[in-house]
Design an enzyme around this catalytic site. Structure first.
Site, PDB file in Angstrom:
ATOM      1  N   CYS A   1      82.960  30.163 122.169  1.00  0.00           N
ATOM      2  CA  CYS A   1      84.332  30.164 122.880  1.00  0.00           C
ATOM      3  C   CYS A   1      85.231  29.114 122.075  1.00  0.00           C
ATOM      4  O   CYS A   1      85.029  28.676 121.151  1.00  0.00           O
ATOM      5  CB  CYS A   1      84.169  29.857 124.402  1.00  0.00           C
ATOM      6  SG  CYS A   1      83.201  28.530 124.650  1.00  0.00           S
ATOM      7  N   THR A   2      86.272  29.070 122.969  1.00  0.00           N
ATOM      8  CA  THR A   2      87.506  28.087 122.372  1.00  0.00           C
ATOM      9  C   THR A   2      86.874  26.698 122.271  1.00  0.00           C
ATOM     10  O   THR A   2      86.853  25.910 121.172  1.00  0.00           O
ATOM     11  CB  THR A   2      88.796  28.344 123.271  1.00  0.00           C
ATOM     12  OG1 THR A   2      88.859  29.593 123.372  1.00  0.00           O
ATOM     13  CG2 THR A   2      89.878  27.397 122.618  1.00  0.00           C
TER      14      THR A   2
END
Length: 315
Positions: free
Chosen positions: A190-191
């Site tokens: 994810c980020t």
């Protein structure tokens, strides 16, 4: 347990703002009482952004001067719960937030599944330098845990995109895809790492045994891995006015549609459906003419505010 991101400090460049992303999973029963003093210390030091507080800890991103960010981080680490808080730094050429918000939430990242606790069970962290080998392994299924508007502008090669609108949809997507069990290894990203804390905990709870996640998320990978060795394609969406970043955490070329908050490419801006602050290729057909007229009025206020040298809070 927190995703142990290595803090990397860079020489301050005149005119740039320091951006600090952070999260920490910890039992935090006094979170509601902590809101006002945290808001006050941020306001007093000219720091802007969003910080979420919940029983399970803290999550958010803030921006400001080098001194302002240092003061806020020192205040956080002076709390017994956040003594081990680790943050991630990047730069912005302009202040990427309009205001400072400290919000009270049920979860610091909303999955909506009871009894998922990353402090107890979580996947295996993989350093950015080891990530390419893992996701290139034919025995590994790579899953992007982000939302569809994020994956639209950048992904890792070969990753499965669940095409979720929100993180709340991820558990249902997993339950509805029995084929995920066909490969022995699951690699998730994810980020910045926080969604994978809960996503990998959920996958373990669902019976997946070999579950891995990228330590520090895409942002850490883009910071450490040179473009010529990278398996990342595109840009990484970020939740502030920069919109996206690329390798070396340089600001990307994307802009944001202020009608639907979707990222736009330079090609999107050339579309006849694009009207600044009013509509874009993603939302034009989902808005009524009344909606668009309301957005036009807001856009006119934004333009007037810019002419006065101010920033309109609706921008």
């Amino acid at each position: 347990m927190t995703d142990m991101l290595t803090t990397s400090r860079r020489p301050e460049t005149p005119g740039q703002f320091l951006v600090a992303a952070l999260y920490h999973f910890i039992s935090f029963p006094r979170f509601a009482d902590f809101r006002e003093p945290l808001q006050a210390i941020c306001d007093a030091n000219g720091v802007k952004g969003t910080l979420l507080l919940a029983h399970e800890g803290i999550n958010g991103t803030i921006a400001g001067s080098e001194e302002g960010i240092a003061t806020v981080l020192a205040f956080l680490r002076a709390q017994p719960e956040f003594a081990d808080l680790v943050h991630k730094e990047s730069r912005a050429s302009a202040m990427p937030f309009l205001r400072m918000k400290v919000r009270l939430k049920k979860e610091i990242v909303t999955m909506g599944v009871e009894n998922i606790d990353p402090k107890k069970v979580v996947g295996t962290y993989v350093e950015p330098k080891d990530w390419n080998a893992l996701i290139s392994d034919p025995e590994t299924l790579v899953i992007d845990t982000r939302n569809d508007y994020e994956t639209a502008i950048g992904v890792f090669q070969g990753a499965v995109d669940p095409k979720t609108k929100t993180f709340r949809e991820f558990p249902e997507w997993v339950r509805n895809n029995s084929g995920l069990h066909n490969k022995p290894k699951i690699a998730m990203y994810c980020t910045g790492g926080i969604r994978c804390e809960k996503a990998t905990a959920f996958m373990k709870e669902q019976g997946f045994e070999e579950v891995y996640h990228l330590k520090g998320g895409i942002l850490k990978y883009l910071e450490e891995i040179p473009p010529e060795e990278s398996l990342w394609e595109g840009a990484c969406f970020v939740f502030d006015e920069r919109v996206s970043v690329t390798h070396g955490l340089q600001e990307g070329e994307h802009t944001l549609c202020h009608a639907c908050r979707q990222p736009l490419t330079t090609e999107d801006l050339r579309s006849p459906l694009h009207e600044e602050g009013v509509s874009c290729v993603n939302c034009h057909d989902t808005r009524t003419e009344e909606d668009r007229e309301r957005y036009r009025q807001r856009q006119r206020q934004i333009v007037l505010a810019k002419k006065r040298g101010a920033r309109h809070l609706g921008s």
